[in-house]
Design a protein around this motif. Structure first.
Motif, short mmCIF file in Angstrom:
data_model
loop_
_atom_site.label_atom_id
_atom_site.label_comp_id
_atom_site.label_asym_id
_atom_site.label_seq_id
_atom_site.Cartn_x
_atom_site.Cartn_y
_atom_site.Cartn_z
N ASP A 442 36.71 -22.92 -32.74
CA ASP A 442 37.55 -21.73 -32.59
C ASP A 442 38.05 -21.52 -31.18
N GLU A 443 37.32 -22.01 -30.18
CA GLU A 443 37.72 -21.81 -28.79
C GLU A 443 37.24 -22.99 -27.96
N VAL A 444 37.71 -23.04 -26.71
CA VAL A 444 37.31 -24.13 -25.83
C VAL A 444 35.84 -23.96 -25.47
N ARG A 445 35.11 -25.08 -25.39
CA ARG A 445 33.69 -25.08 -25.02
C ARG A 445 33.49 -26.05 -23.86
N HIS A 446 32.59 -25.68 -22.95
CA HIS A 446 32.27 -26.55 -21.82
C HIS A 446 30.77 -26.82 -21.80
N PHE A 447 30.41 -28.10 -21.78
CA PHE A 447 29.03 -28.53 -21.62
C PHE A 447 28.87 -29.03 -20.19
N CYS A 448 27.92 -28.48 -19.47
CA CYS A 448 27.70 -28.84 -18.06
C CYS A 448 26.34 -29.52 -17.92
N TYR A 449 26.33 -30.71 -17.35
CA TYR A 449 25.10 -31.48 -17.18
C TYR A 449 24.77 -31.53 -15.69
N CYS A 450 23.64 -30.91 -15.32
CA CYS A 450 23.26 -30.73 -13.93
C CYS A 450 22.10 -31.67 -13.60
N ASP A 451 22.22 -32.38 -12.50
CA ASP A 451 21.21 -33.37 -12.12
C ASP A 451 21.06 -33.36 -10.60
N PHE A 452 19.81 -33.26 -10.11
CA PHE A 452 19.58 -33.26 -8.66
C PHE A 452 19.80 -34.67 -8.12
N ASP A 453 20.44 -34.76 -6.96
CA ASP A 453 20.59 -36.02 -6.24
C ASP A 453 19.51 -36.09 -5.16
N ASN A 454 18.89 -37.28 -5.02
CA ASN A 454 17.87 -37.53 -3.99
C ASN A 454 16.64 -36.63 -4.15
N PHE A 455 16.30 -36.33 -5.41
CA PHE A 455 15.12 -35.50 -5.68
C PHE A 455 13.82 -36.29 -5.46
N LYS A 456 13.80 -37.57 -5.83
CA LYS A 456 12.57 -38.35 -5.71
C LYS A 456 12.08 -38.45 -4.26
N PRO A 457 12.94 -38.78 -3.29
CA PRO A 457 12.45 -38.82 -1.90
C PRO A 457 11.89 -37.48 -1.44
#
Length: 601
Positions: A442-457
């Motif tokens: 029925d309307e526009v949907r946005h899926f956002c995938y968030c991931d930390f960069d350099n989290f392991k160090p």
């Protein structure tokens, strides 16, 4: 030389008007158009359509029916056409498991007894059960305004015929019919199906019509489907049966009729191989009660209740295995405890068949979600159970007590799926949400995938306590900026998060995400030592164990857009796009990348 070639159409029609039935026998034929189960592609039945009237000067079936009514020949014409349709139907190899849909002209209602009795005689000779025939109530005129209508409906129901409302939405009194009479099928008019994949208003109307019909125990047929997109949209919005040129055109040749269109089952579902949590839980609670056939004897009903003294009701099915409703024991008690009550029921003159006692009940498909089932119970206070179907056939019942178990177990599973650190829904909930949202265009949907960069160090250098603190910080910021009921937040695991919003423009979304990232990047700097902040990097080891210098931690976000009107059932299609958009976000200087589903990576 043919008759039509030798005579002018106007002259031919004037002659034919006096002899419609006689001439119709020479030219009129029945074409059959398949009506197919939306979920499986199996042919459920055929609508009989009149063809050949143009050979005697009439432009359309309505044209010849109107002239027959004007000249007092309508009953004879309908009896002739219907008897031929029944004869053709009887020759089909799948006649015993399918339904023939016949149009009933409202102008014949005063003569309905003659029409029905004649049909029953033809059907008995052809070996066709009444449950294999459905009358479509034409909405060209107001059926309910005819005094004899109620009695005719009762006669048809008692005989075992099925009833459908034709052209729902554009005719007369359909809501009155639906509210006051036990209707088996509701045929959505082509007007509401055309371009439904691109019209949010039509999708909204369809969704609500389907919900209303299912609560009342009525199945929904979408007619006039001409494109794959219309088919997929109707199926995803809960339509039970489909009809139209996209599936098959009408044909007068029996050998062109197929028993199934299996490719329809795979459309839009090419890689779907998992059940939702709701379906798994509902299947566990289904109770497969013995059924009563609507053509069974009254004695067999008494015997079934006698053998099951704790059971207050049983489902009723027709000869094709479709649920018709339920029979309550209390409806029979007045006969059981009356002197000669049972004999009275079995008396042919008294005419109390099983159909007389059937009460319609809500019908839901096995793929319905638990919240839908609960809403149906809430709206039907007198319902003892929901009848559950697989395809169009009876699969069992779900009682109120069983549904409460489903809801409780679902809540427990959801709680177990929540991440203990952030309290956000986990992978199963995210998957089910994406599945549901993908089906609602029925309307526009946005899926956002968030991931930390350099989290392991960072985690290696400062310890998991500060690593957990960074994760908790991001979850708190997500809740600060995405707090509306329509927003969905999830924790995929570790330093991966999921955000979904609907109805926003990409510009509105970007503005909020920019604030979220700015706050996170500012706050997370405080977790580092002054030396590391000044250097702008830290020493650590990559996943292969090699020592290297790494930038300070940040978050990157890949945004996947599902445009308005896009309806998808294959969630793996979304997952495939995720990997590419996440990689682009990590490579981006600003940490954000955007992709509209349907575009190439």
């Amino acid at each position: 030389m043919s008759l039509t070639a030798a005579v002018e159409p106007g002259v031919l029609r004037r002659y034919a008007s006096d002899q419609i039935v006689t001439l119709a026998k020479l030219v009129i034929e029945n074409a059959f158009q398949p009506i197919v189960e939306a979920g499986t592609g199996t042919v459920f039945g055929y609508e009989a359509l009149m063809r050949g009237q143009e050979r005697i000067g009439f432009d359309s079936p309505i044209d010849i029916l109107d002239e027959a009514e004007r000249t007092g020949q309508l009953l004879g014409l309908e009896q002739m056409v219907t008897s031929r349709a029944l004869a053709k139907f009887a020759t089909l190899p799948n006649a015993g498991s399918t339904t023939l849909f016949l149009n009933l002209d409202v102008r014949l209602i005063p003569q309905g007894d003659l029409l029905v009795d004649g049909l029953l005689q033809h059907m008995k000779k052809a070996g066709i059960a009444p449950s294999s025939v459905c009358f479509e109530l034409s909405e060209r005129f107001d059926n309910t305004s005819v005094p004899e209508f109620s009695d005719l409906v009762a006669k048809m129901r008692d005989a075992g015929f099925k009833l459908a409302i034709d052209d729902f939405g554009v005719g007369h009194g359909e809501m009155k019919l639906l509210a006051d009479y036990p209707v088996d099928y509701l045929k959505i008019d082509r007007h509401f199906v055309a371009n439904i994949d691109r019209n949010a208003r039509k999708r909204h109307i369809l969704r609500n019509i389907v919900n209303i019909a299912h609560v009342l125990g009525t199945r929904v047929i979408a007619e006039g489907i001409e494109t794959e997109a219309e088919f997929l949209t109707c199926r995803e919005f809960g339509v039970d049966l489909v009809q139209g040129w996209f599936i098959a055109r009408p044909t007068m040749l029996v050998n062109e009729l197929k028993p199934a269109f299996p490719h329809l089952q795979d459309l839009g579902k090419r890689t779907r191989n998992s059940q939702s949590l709701d379906e798994i839980l509902i299947r566990k609670q289904i109770e497969v009660l013995p059924t009563i056939g609507e053509n069974d004897s009254i004695d067999s009903v008494f015997e079934l209740f006698r053998r099951n003294p704790r059971r207050a009701y049983f489902p009723v099915v027709n000869a094709n295995g479709e649920p018709r409703g339920i029979i309550h024991e209390y409806q029979l008690k007045e006969y059981i405890y009356q002197p000669f009550g049972r004999d009275l029921l079995k008396n042919k003159v008294y005419e109390r068949s099983i159909s007389h006692f059937v009460e319609m009940a809500p019908i839901v498909g096995l793929d319905s979600d638990a919240d839908t089932l609960m809403a149906i119970f809430a709206n039907m206070e007198s319902s003892d159970c929901l009848i559950v179907t697989e395809g169009t056939h009876y699969a069992g019942i779900v009682s109120a007590a069983s549904l409460i178990k489903v809801i409780n177990e679902k809540q427990l599973k959801v709680a177990q799926d929540q991440n203990p650190l952030t309290g956000l829904p986990g992978n199963r909930a995210i998957h089910d949400f994406m599945q549901s949202t993908g089906r609602d265009g029925d309307e526009v949907r946005h899926f956002c995938y968030c991931d930390f960069d350099n989290f392991k160090p960072f985690n290696d250098a400062y310890g998991f306590h500060l690593g957990d603190h960074a994760i908790s910080l991001f979850a708190a910021l997500m809740r600060r900026y995405f707090f509306a009921e329509r927003h969905f937040l999830g924790h995929v695991g570790g330093d991966d998060f999921f955000i979904s919003v609907s109805g926003w423009t990409v510009e509105e979304l970007r503005e909020i995400l920019d604030r979220l990232l700015a706050d996170f990047h500012a706050d997370v700097l405080e977790f580092y030592s002054a030396e590391d902040r000044a250097a702008g990097r830290i020493r650590g080891h990559d996943r292969s164990g090699t020592e290297a210098m790494f930038p300070l931690m940040r978050c990157s976000i890949g945004i996947l857009e599902l445009p308005e009107g896009l309806v998808i059932d294959d969630i793996n299609r979304v997952s495939t796009s995720i990997a590419g958009i996440k990689a682009r976000a990590k490579e981006s200087e600003i940490g954000i990348a955007f992709l509209s589903l349907g575009e190439t990576n």
